[in-house]
Structure formats: C-alpha cells, structure tokens
Write a protein that holds these residues in place. Structure first.
Motif, PDB file in Angstrom:
ATOM      1  N   ALA A   9      14.920 -78.391 107.073  1.00  0.00           N
ATOM      2  CA  ALA A   9      15.871 -77.294 106.880  1.00  0.00           C
ATOM      3  C   ALA A   9      16.334 -76.756 108.235  1.00  0.00           C
ATOM      4  O   ALA A   9      17.529 -76.475 108.435  1.00  0.00           O
ATOM      5  N   LEU A  10      15.406 -76.611 109.185  1.00  0.00           N
ATOM      6  CA  LEU A  10      15.754 -76.134 110.527  1.00  0.00           C
ATOM      7  C   LEU A  10      16.702 -77.113 111.220  1.00  0.00           C
ATOM      8  O   LEU A  10      17.724 -76.705 111.790  1.00  0.00           O
ATOM      9  N   LEU A  11      16.376 -78.410 111.185  1.00  0.00           N
ATOM     10  CA  LEU A  11      17.208 -79.393 111.874  1.00  0.00           C
ATOM     11  C   LEU A  11      18.599 -79.474 111.252  1.00  0.00           C
ATOM     12  O   LEU A  11      19.606 -79.602 111.968  1.00  0.00           O
ATOM     13  N   THR A  12      18.673 -79.381 109.929  1.00  0.00           N
ATOM     14  CA  THR A  12      19.983 -79.373 109.272  1.00  0.00           C
ATOM     15  C   THR A  12      20.798 -78.172 109.739  1.00  0.00           C
ATOM     16  O   THR A  12      21.994 -78.295 110.069  1.00  0.00           O
ATOM     17  N   ALA A  13      20.167 -77.006 109.778  1.00  0.00           N
ATOM     18  CA  ALA A  13      20.864 -75.791 110.211  1.00  0.00           C
ATOM     19  C   ALA A  13      21.318 -75.903 111.670  1.00  0.00           C
ATOM     20  O   ALA A  13      22.432 -75.485 112.021  1.00  0.00           O
ATOM     21  N   LEU A  14      20.478 -76.470 112.530  1.00  0.00           N
ATOM     22  CA  LEU A  14      20.839 -76.596 113.949  1.00  0.00           C
ATOM     23  C   LEU A  14      22.014 -77.549 114.139  1.00  0.00           C
ATOM     24  O   LEU A  14      22.898 -77.305 114.973  1.00  0.00           O
ATOM     25  N   MET A  46      15.550 -90.029 110.359  1.00  0.00           N
ATOM     26  CA  MET A  46      15.130 -88.775 110.969  1.00  0.00           C
ATOM     27  C   MET A  46      15.264 -88.828 112.490  1.00  0.00           C
ATOM     28  O   MET A  46      15.131 -87.816 113.176  1.00  0.00           O
ATOM     29  N   LEU A  47      15.555 -90.018 113.028  1.00  0.00           N
ATOM     30  CA  LEU A  47      15.858 -90.164 114.456  1.00  0.00           C
ATOM     31  C   LEU A  47      17.166 -89.474 114.845  1.00  0.00           C
ATOM     32  O   LEU A  47      17.395 -89.194 116.019  1.00  0.00           O
ATOM     33  N   ASN A  48      18.041 -89.201 113.885  1.00  0.00           N
ATOM     34  CA  ASN A  48      19.420 -88.824 114.198  1.00  0.00           C
ATOM     35  C   ASN A  48      19.639 -87.361 114.542  1.00  0.00           C
ATOM     36  O   ASN A  48      20.507 -87.034 115.349  1.00  0.00           O
ATOM     37  N   ALA A  49      18.892 -86.452 113.927  1.00  0.00           N
ATOM     38  CA  ALA A  49      19.248 -85.028 114.040  1.00  0.00           C
ATOM     39  C   ALA A  49      19.075 -84.493 115.459  1.00  0.00           C
ATOM     40  O   ALA A  49      19.969 -83.822 115.995  1.00  0.00           O
ATOM     41  N   LEU A  50      17.942 -84.745 116.069  1.00  0.00           N
ATOM     42  CA  LEU A  50      17.675 -84.144 117.384  1.00  0.00           C
ATOM     43  C   LEU A  50      18.640 -84.614 118.472  1.00  0.00           C
ATOM     44  O   LEU A  50      19.052 -83.799 119.315  1.00  0.00           O
TER      45      LEU A  50
END
Length: 332
Positions: free
Chosen positions: A304-309, A185-189
């Motif tokens: 879901a938000l981070l995937t979409a972004l 979960m460190l990766n998306a942002l």
C-alpha cells in the motif's frame, strides 16, 4: 502469417521487430510520436537479440483481421485497446503480453469468439525514443492459459512465437502469473527513487523494503489459495518457504534476481513510464497485491505504501529520496 501487435512500447516494439525478422507480416498499432516515427523509419531494435530494423505497417487502429494478435499495452490500457480493435480481432487467437493478473480474463470477456492466452515476458527492454528499443536482458517468454497442463493450442502458438523469440509453453499459467507478480515487486522502488533496479537491490535499506513487498505478495497468494507456478527458478515450495523467512534472510531472493540482470542498467517498466510522463501500471502490480490482500484478509501495508509513493511521483514529477522512502517504511 498475418500478426498484429497492439502497442508499440518497449515490449510491443521488441515483439514487432522480432516477428518481422522471422518473416511474418506484422501490423503494429501506435499513437502520436511513436506512430509517426514508425511510419517514417520503422522500428530499430538493438541489444540482446541483435540489431533489427523492421518496417511494419503502423496504424492507430487495426483495419484488417489478423490470424494472431499480441496485446502489448500497459495493463491499465488493455481494456480500451482491446475494445477499440475488437471488431477485427475477435475470432482470431489473442495473446496478452502483460503484467498483472487480469489480462487474459479481460480479453476473454471482450473477445468471446477468440482463443485467449497469456504471455509472461521477462525480457528487459528500454524504450529509448519513439521507434527505438534497446533490449538489456534477452530472456524467454512463457505462454499459457488456465491452471492445468499445457494444451495443444498453446503448443501451436508457442511454436509460432518461438521462431521469433524464445518461448516456453507454461503449465499452471495462473499460478505463474502470481509468481511473476512477486518478481514484479522489483518495479516500484525504481519508479519511486529514479534508480535502476540493480542500484535499488544493491542498497541494503531499499532491498529490505523490496523483500518485504515480495513477502506480502506471497502471503496474499497463499491466502487466495494459489499454487504458484514454476517460473524464473521460483516455484510453489520455494515461495511458500520464503514467506516464513525473516527479512534478513529473505533478501537472497531479490539478490538472485539482480544477478541475472547483468550490468546494463535495468530501469524497469514502471520507471520508464514515469520518465515519459505517463501513468504507470502500479495499480496492477503492487496495487493488485493490496486488492487481493483485502479479499484474502491479509494485511499489505508495504505494498500500500509503495503504491501510494508511485502515485505521488506520478503527480509531482519528482522522485523520492531513498532516505525518505526508508523513513516512510519505518513509520509503518
């Protein structure tokens, strides 16, 4: 030993160079500029494991059967890469070095005569240019399969890999995959903002969003009946306790991960894909949390938000300002 490495990105390049340094006969598959660079001047590895200049055989597709194959592609490319090389690797041992939850199952389905294993690597490495990789954090790799204790074949291949890179035989490998999913979960942002992992964690607002995505991942795992494996100072008891913490207190988890990274900027594999103009494996990270959440009946709005972004960044080529990320998060 004859070893094949499928995929010559950051991790594939690292394993190729280190296995060659350990004396193995290594063939690596690559494409385009990467293939041309390796054929011309090999792979140059620098950083945490020392400087290595390896000259492996480089091919687009394997032509001879190895004794051991490491699949080091991105998760979304694994099925096609394994299928492309199945005729020569089926029957030998296969280790899938990959994020996400599905790699070992995919290998087992496509390679019915092979012994298939998974490897969780927390090596942080930057693919600086075709044929060049810099290791920013040298760390062990965890090898295993299934949900039970370590078996004899796992120990055998752990011994082979350990000659090249520190490797731990991992019990309850499936549970450890879920623990690694929480770590990922460190990766998306970073991929969304263009900032290093350390910079994201140092930002209080972004750290809160990251913590929320981690908490959702743990809640989904519990909902799916997972017993989290011991991995990176994390384990089942600690993660189950973490899911009950308010976000203010839960932020200790990403802060502890950040302290282990050191000062060299860690870009994360997802941001590296974005900067190279490639599709990311976000659907196998935060997207996997969303899919598994549906099966468990657990809401996953943050993931879901981070995937979409991330998909928005892939499509536009433009990073999203941290303030806009926080606005989108607040709107949840």
């Amino acid at each position: 030993m004859r070893i094949a490495v499928i995929g010559a990105g950051a991790l594939g390049g690292t394993f190729t160079a280190l296995l060659a340094r350990a004396g193995h006969d290594v063939t690596v598959t690559a494409r385009g500029a990467g293939l041309a660079a390796i054929r011309a001047d090999g792979i140059r590895l620098s950083g945490g494991f020392g400087d290595v200049h390896a000259r492996p055989t480089a091919l687009e597709q394997l032509t001879e059967s190895p004794e051991l194959t490491l699949v080091c592609t991105k998760a979304q490319d694994a099925e096609a890469a394994i299928a492309q090389n199945a005729a020569v690797i089926d029957g030998g041992a296969v280790i899938v070095v990959q994020n996400g939850l599905d790699g070992v199952k995919t290998a087992g389905r496509l390679l019915p005569r092979s012994d298939s294993f998974g490897a969780l690597s927390i090596i942080a490495a930057n693919y600086t240019e075709p044929g060049a990789v810099r290791v920013t954090t040298a760390a062990p790799t965890y090898l295993g399969r299934g949900s039970g204790p370590v078996d004899a074949e796992t120990r055998r291949w752990q011994s082979v890999l350990n000659d090249a890179v520190p490797t731990v035989a991992q019990p309850n490998f499936v549970g450890a995959q879920w623990t690694k999913l929480v770590v990922n979960m460190l990766n998306a942002l970073p991929a969304i903002t263009g900032l290093s992992v350390q910079t994201v964690v140092d930002d209080g607002g972004l750290r809160r969003v990251m913590t929320a995505s981690m908490r959702e991942a743990v809640q989904v795992g519990v909902g799916r009946g997972v017993r989290f494996g011991a991995f990176q100072a994390l384990g089942d008891a600690r993660l189950r306790a973490f899911r009950h913490l308010p976000l203010t207190l839960g932020q200790v988890l990403p802060l502890q991960m950040r302290r282990r990274m050191g000062s060299v900027p860690n870009l994360g594999s997802t941001l590296q894909s974005v900067t190279r103009g490639q599709l990311t494996e976000i659907d196998f990270l935060n997207g996997a949390v969303v899919r598994e959440g549906r099966l468990a009946g657990v809401p996953t709005p943050v993931n879901a938000l981070l995937t979409a972004l991330v998909h928005e960044v892939e499509a536009s080529g433009a990073f999203v300002a941290p303030a806009e990320v926080l606005n989108r998060y607040a709107a949840l």
